[in-house]
Design a protein around this motif. Structure first.
Motif, PDB file in Angstrom:
ATOM      1  N   GLU A  58       0.959  -1.401   0.053  1.00 39.26           N
ATOM      2  CA  GLU A  58      -0.048  -0.046  -0.019  1.00 39.26           C
ATOM      3  C   GLU A  58       0.885   1.208   0.017  1.00 39.26           C
ATOM      4  N   ALA A  59       2.002   1.102  -0.264  1.00 38.95           N
ATOM      5  CA  ALA A  59       3.294   2.509  -0.347  1.00 38.95           C
ATOM      6  C   ALA A  59       2.839   3.050  -1.217  1.00 38.95           C
ATOM      7  N   GLU A  60       3.112   4.550  -1.159  1.00 43.66           N
ATOM      8  CA  GLU A  60       2.666   5.532  -2.119  1.00 43.66           C
ATOM      9  C   GLU A  60       4.276   5.817  -2.803  1.00 43.66           C
ATOM     10  N   TRP A  61       4.543   5.418  -3.920  1.00 48.81           N
ATOM     11  CA  TRP A  61       5.999   5.189  -4.507  1.00 48.81           C
ATOM     12  C   TRP A  61       5.753   6.536  -5.189  1.00 48.81           C
ATOM     13  N   GLN A  62       6.850   7.406  -4.921  1.00 49.94           N
ATOM     14  CA  GLN A  62       7.315   8.627  -5.503  1.00 49.94           C
ATOM     15  C   GLN A  62       8.674   8.407  -6.431  1.00 49.94           C
ATOM     16  N   SER A  63       8.350   9.034  -7.712  1.00 49.39           N
ATOM     17  CA  SER A  63       9.466   8.927  -8.594  1.00 49.39           C
ATOM     18  C   SER A  63      10.629   9.905  -8.307  1.00 49.39           C
ATOM     19  N   SER A  64      11.669   9.305  -8.537  1.00 51.41           N
ATOM     20  CA  SER A  64      12.840  10.308  -8.451  1.00 51.41           C
ATOM     21  C   SER A  64      13.046  11.208  -9.510  1.00 51.41           C
ATOM     22  N   SER A  65      13.995  12.051  -9.207  1.00 49.65           N
ATOM     23  CA  SER A  65      14.305  13.136 -10.594  1.00 49.65           C
ATOM     24  C   SER A  65      13.267  13.749 -11.333  1.00 49.65           C
ATOM     25  N   ARG A  66      12.260  14.009 -10.603  1.00 50.11           N
ATOM     26  CA  ARG A  66      10.847  14.481 -11.158  1.00 50.11           C
ATOM     27  C   ARG A  66      10.397  13.620 -12.290  1.00 50.11           C
ATOM     28  N   GLY A  67      10.406  12.238 -12.167  1.00 46.84           N
ATOM     29  CA  GLY A  67       9.926  11.628 -13.085  1.00 46.84           C
ATOM     30  C   GLY A  67      10.755  10.932 -14.288  1.00 46.84           C
ATOM     31  N   LEU A  68      12.067  11.625 -14.139  1.00 44.32           N
ATOM     32  CA  LEU A  68      13.290  11.394 -15.271  1.00 44.32           C
ATOM     33  C   LEU A  68      13.800   9.835 -15.079  1.00 44.32           C
ATOM     34  N   GLY A  69      14.040   9.591 -13.616  1.00 38.97           N
ATOM     35  CA  GLY A  69      14.963   8.734 -12.814  1.00 38.97           C
ATOM     36  C   GLY A  69      14.386   7.278 -13.219  1.00 38.97           C
ATOM     37  N   ASP A  70      14.965   6.113 -12.751  1.00 39.44           N
ATOM     38  CA  ASP A  70      14.732   4.870 -12.496  1.00 39.44           C
ATOM     39  C   ASP A  70      14.278   4.071 -11.284  1.00 39.44           C
ATOM     40  N   VAL A  71      14.371   5.253 -10.452  1.00 44.33           N
ATOM     41  CA  VAL A  71      14.183   4.675  -9.002  1.00 44.33           C
ATOM     42  C   VAL A  71      13.104   5.534  -8.288  1.00 44.33           C
ATOM     43  N   GLN A  72      12.410   4.802  -7.262  1.00 45.56           N
ATOM     44  CA  GLN A  72      11.166   5.286  -6.791  1.00 45.56           C
ATOM     45  C   GLN A  72      11.248   5.078  -5.297  1.00 45.56           C
ATOM     46  N   ILE A  73      10.853   6.042  -4.387  1.00 47.67           N
ATOM     47  CA  ILE A  73      10.975   5.895  -2.988  1.00 47.67           C
ATOM     48  C   ILE A  73       9.588   6.037  -2.410  1.00 47.67           C
ATOM     49  N   PHE A  93       8.061   6.115   1.947  1.00 44.59           N
ATOM     50  CA  PHE A  93       8.423   6.255   3.205  1.00 44.59           C
ATOM     51  C   PHE A  93       7.308   5.510   3.981  1.00 44.59           C
ATOM     52  N   VAL A  94       7.655   4.458   4.641  1.00 47.27           N
ATOM     53  CA  VAL A  94       6.902   3.496   5.308  1.00 47.27           C
ATOM     54  C   VAL A  94       7.219   3.244   6.837  1.00 47.27           C
ATOM     55  N   GLU A  95       6.322   3.534   7.601  1.00 49.59           N
ATOM     56  CA  GLU A  95       6.683   3.069   9.274  1.00 49.59           C
ATOM     57  C   GLU A  95       7.890   3.900   9.562  1.00 49.59           C
ATOM     58  N   GLY A  96       8.369   5.077   9.161  1.00 46.50           N
ATOM     59  CA  GLY A  96       9.499   5.443   9.609  1.00 46.50           C
ATOM     60  C   GLY A  96      10.904   4.950   8.858  1.00 46.50           C
ATOM     61  N   PHE A  97      10.668   4.189   7.806  1.00 47.73           N
ATOM     62  CA  PHE A  97      11.668   3.665   6.910  1.00 47.73           C
ATOM     63  C   PHE A  97      11.472   4.346   5.432  1.00 47.73           C
ATOM     64  N   ILE A  98      12.670   4.305   4.735  1.00 45.34           N
ATOM     65  CA  ILE A  98      12.524   4.729   3.425  1.00 45.34           C
ATOM     66  C   ILE A  98      12.770   3.422   2.402  1.00 45.34           C
ATOM     67  N   ALA A  99      11.865   2.967   1.688  1.00 41.60           N
ATOM     68  CA  ALA A  99      12.138   2.147   0.657  1.00 41.60           C
ATOM     69  C   ALA A  99      12.597   2.688  -0.720  1.00 41.60           C
ATOM     70  N   MET A 100      13.350   1.872  -1.273  1.00 41.01           N
ATOM     71  CA  MET A 100      13.782   2.412  -2.480  1.00 41.01           C
ATOM     72  C   MET A 100      13.703   1.096  -3.704  1.00 41.01           C
ATOM     73  N   ARG A 101      13.108   1.394  -4.727  1.00 42.34           N
ATOM     74  CA  ARG A 101      13.037   0.221  -5.751  1.00 42.34           C
ATOM     75  C   ARG A 101      13.202   0.817  -7.154  1.00 42.34           C
ATOM     76  N   ASN A 102      13.231  -0.061  -8.159  1.00 44.90           N
ATOM     77  CA  ASN A 102      13.640  -0.061  -9.394  1.00 44.90           C
ATOM     78  C   ASN A 102      12.110   0.207 -10.025  1.00 44.90           C
ATOM     79  N   SER A 103      11.892   1.318 -10.606  1.00 43.95           N
ATOM     80  CA  SER A 103      10.546   1.658 -11.071  1.00 43.95           C
ATOM     81  C   SER A 103      10.428   0.635 -12.452  1.00 43.95           C
ATOM     82  N   GLY A 104      11.468   0.151 -13.173  1.00 44.19           N
ATOM     83  CA  GLY A 104      11.133  -0.652 -14.218  1.00 44.19           C
ATOM     84  C   GLY A 104      10.778  -2.116 -13.565  1.00 44.19           C
ATOM     85  N   ARG A 105      10.898  -2.344 -12.647  1.00 41.03           N
ATOM     86  CA  ARG A 105      10.635  -3.737 -11.997  1.00 41.03           C
ATOM     87  C   ARG A 105      10.060  -3.612 -10.577  1.00 41.03           C
ATOM     88  N   PRO A 106       8.722  -2.908 -10.386  1.00 45.46           N
ATOM     89  CA  PRO A 106       8.374  -2.747  -9.248  1.00 45.46           C
ATOM     90  C   PRO A 106       7.952  -3.782  -8.544  1.00 45.46           C
TER      91      PRO A 106
END
Length: 80
Positions: A23-38, A40-53
């Motif tokens: 249920e995380a709300e993923w945000q794209s890095s680099s104003r949508g230009l990057g391949d990384v999404q982050i 914020f979940v329960e006080g932690f930061i999660a990072m994933r590859n937007s091409g392979r969510p």
């Protein structure tokens, strides 16, 4: 599920809970230009590859995230 929690906790220094990122709300890095999404979940930061969510996500504590971002800004990491 319990087995994966035990395996994660057996890693030296692993002190992070198994987070539910479904249920995380993923945000794209680099104003949508990057391949990384982050997210914020329960006080932690999660990072994933937007091409392979569906793939694995890296989990950072706030201190780890700060160190990662600081290192990236100084050129320690190639984020391209």
């Amino acid at each position: 599920m319990a087995e994966s929690t035990i395996q994660q906790q057996s890693v030296l220094g692993w002190d992070k809970p198994e987070l539910d990122l479904s249920e995380a709300e993923w945000q794209s890095s680099s104003r949508g230009l990057g391949d990384v999404q982050i997210a914020f979940v329960e006080g932690f930061i999660a990072m994933r590859n937007s091409g392979r969510p569906q793939g694995a996500s890296l989990i950072f504590t706030p201190a780890e995230w700060g160190a990662f971002v600081s290192g990236a800004r100084e050129g320690e990491f190639d984020l391209t």
